[in-house]
Write a protein that holds these residues in place. Sequence first.
Motif, PDB file in Angstrom:
ATOM      1  N   GLU A 119       0.825  -1.206   0.000  1.00 19.54           N
ATOM      2  CA  GLU A 119       0.000   0.000   0.000  1.00 19.54           C
ATOM      3  C   GLU A 119       0.864   1.264   0.000  1.00 19.54           C
ATOM      4  OE1 GLU A 119      -0.881  -2.776   1.776  1.00 19.54           O
ATOM      5  OE2 GLU A 119      -2.463  -3.133   0.308  1.00 19.54           O
ATOM      6  N   ASN A 120       1.835   1.346   0.909  1.00 16.55           N
ATOM      7  CA  ASN A 120       2.665   2.561   0.977  1.00 16.55           C
ATOM      8  C   ASN A 120       4.074   2.358   0.425  1.00 16.55           C
ATOM      9  OD1 ASN A 120       4.062   1.153   2.991  1.00 16.55           O
ATOM     10  ND2 ASN A 120       2.935   2.153   4.647  1.00 16.55           N
ATOM     11  N   GLU A 121       4.391   1.115  -0.004  1.00 13.73           N
ATOM     12  CA  GLU A 121       5.670   0.756  -0.627  1.00 13.73           C
ATOM     13  C   GLU A 121       6.864   0.897   0.314  1.00 13.73           C
ATOM     14  OE1 GLU A 121       6.055   2.901  -4.291  1.00 13.73           O
ATOM     15  OE2 GLU A 121       4.507   1.702  -5.289  1.00 13.73           O
ATOM     16  N   ASP A 122       6.627   0.964   1.617  1.00 12.60           N
ATOM     17  CA  ASP A 122       7.724   1.014   2.584  1.00 12.60           C
ATOM     18  C   ASP A 122       8.321  -0.380   2.779  1.00 12.60           C
ATOM     19  OD1 ASP A 122       7.382   3.688   2.969  1.00 12.60           O
ATOM     20  OD2 ASP A 122       6.259   3.500   4.852  1.00 12.60           O
ATOM     21  N   TYR A 123       9.641  -0.413   3.003  1.00 10.17           N
ATOM     22  CA  TYR A 123      10.333  -1.659   3.303  1.00 10.17           C
ATOM     23  C   TYR A 123      10.589  -1.746   4.804  1.00 10.17           C
ATOM     24  CZ  TYR A 123      11.275  -2.212  -1.691  1.00 10.17           C
ATOM     25  OH  TYR A 123      11.142  -2.362  -3.043  1.00 10.17           O
ATOM     26  N   ARG A 124      10.463  -2.971   5.346  1.00 11.51           N
ATOM     27  CA  ARG A 124      10.712  -3.163   6.766  1.00 11.51           C
ATOM     28  C   ARG A 124      11.461  -4.470   6.985  1.00 11.51           C
ATOM     29  NH1 ARG A 124       5.381  -2.402  10.184  1.00 11.51           N
ATOM     30  NH2 ARG A 124       6.931  -2.267  11.851  1.00 11.51           N
ATOM     31  N   CYS A 125      12.339  -4.446   7.963  1.00  9.19           N
ATOM     32  CA  CYS A 125      13.085  -5.648   8.339  1.00  9.19           C
ATOM     33  C   CYS A 125      12.368  -6.344   9.485  1.00  9.19           C
ATOM     34  CB  CYS A 125      14.503  -5.281   8.766  1.00  9.19           C
ATOM     35  SG  CYS A 125      15.490  -6.712   9.308  1.00  9.19           S
TER      36      CYS A 125
END
Length: 331
Positions: A119-125
């Motif tokens: 949805e927001n195209e953020d990457y997370r580890c």
Amino acid sequence: MQRKLKRIAIERLMTSRPDSMAVSRYQWLLAENLLRSSDEEAASCSPIDGRFEVSYRMNDAALSCESGEGSTANNCISSNKIHVQFRNCSFPDFDMTLRCVGSWRDKKNQQYFIVQNEENEDYRCGIIIDETNVRKLYFANDSSCSSLSMKSAFDSYYFHSGTIAKPFAPCAFPVWMRGEFDSMKVSSHELQYLQHHVGAVPLISHCVQTFDDRVMVFSETKCGEPLGYHCLLFNARSQNLIEFKTSIPTDKSNISICTNNTQWESVPWFSSVVLNTSPYPCGIFGSFSTSKNKDQDYCYDIVFDCDEPSKMSISAYHCDDGSIFDCEPFL
């Protein structure tokens, strides 16, 4: 060459669609798994496979979801996408899709993975703690993994998997069939097809009855979609390689699906290599060459090392002038 032959066999199987009388849905999904696994890099969220009830906590904020209150997650459509539905939480209902980019383990065997919120195209580890019937996911607020831990996580998800009764008494796969291979993992009671590639539907086969070199299994997707009873015929080619065939699944359990020997004639073999291979003698020694004639463009030399019988090399060259264009060593 072996990979090319394997690909041709799989592509022939895949030329029939799942609704074909000749190819079952199980065989289609199996071929799709094996073909993709040879071509695409890992992007699976394994061991997040199947359907789960979800509990959620955001650290340092009064945002939460309780297990059993309606929040769920699954990767039933595609193994590399986790679809999360937040329901009856301390915040308004909404859906979220996380696309798995890749995963790895550190020196302490802790599993890390990177996801992208579609949805927001953020990457997370994130890190995964795999426990009995629950997968614990701890996320950083961004793509940095350097200081991520259970205590420092921005938020956490608990994926709870329930136990569903099976319509058969479980049996055990023979010891010589068990192990971890490049495309599957065979434990005492079940065979899991490993999801090291994009999009494949997670599959699992449960042991129902054994017959020497074959096993009757009940297969289903990890989301609980039944695929039926069928027989797996195994052949251990060496300590590093095992091959198997599958019959066409049926709705009913019947030993005839394993005792019918004529059904295997037109079924291709699928091969799996153990994860930690050990040297194994080829059984052939010396040098060999293809015959040279004017009707072919390419010639090949194969050399089996007499001093190290587990090694061989193949050279490919133009027949007319002898110029080598490819040379590969093999173990």
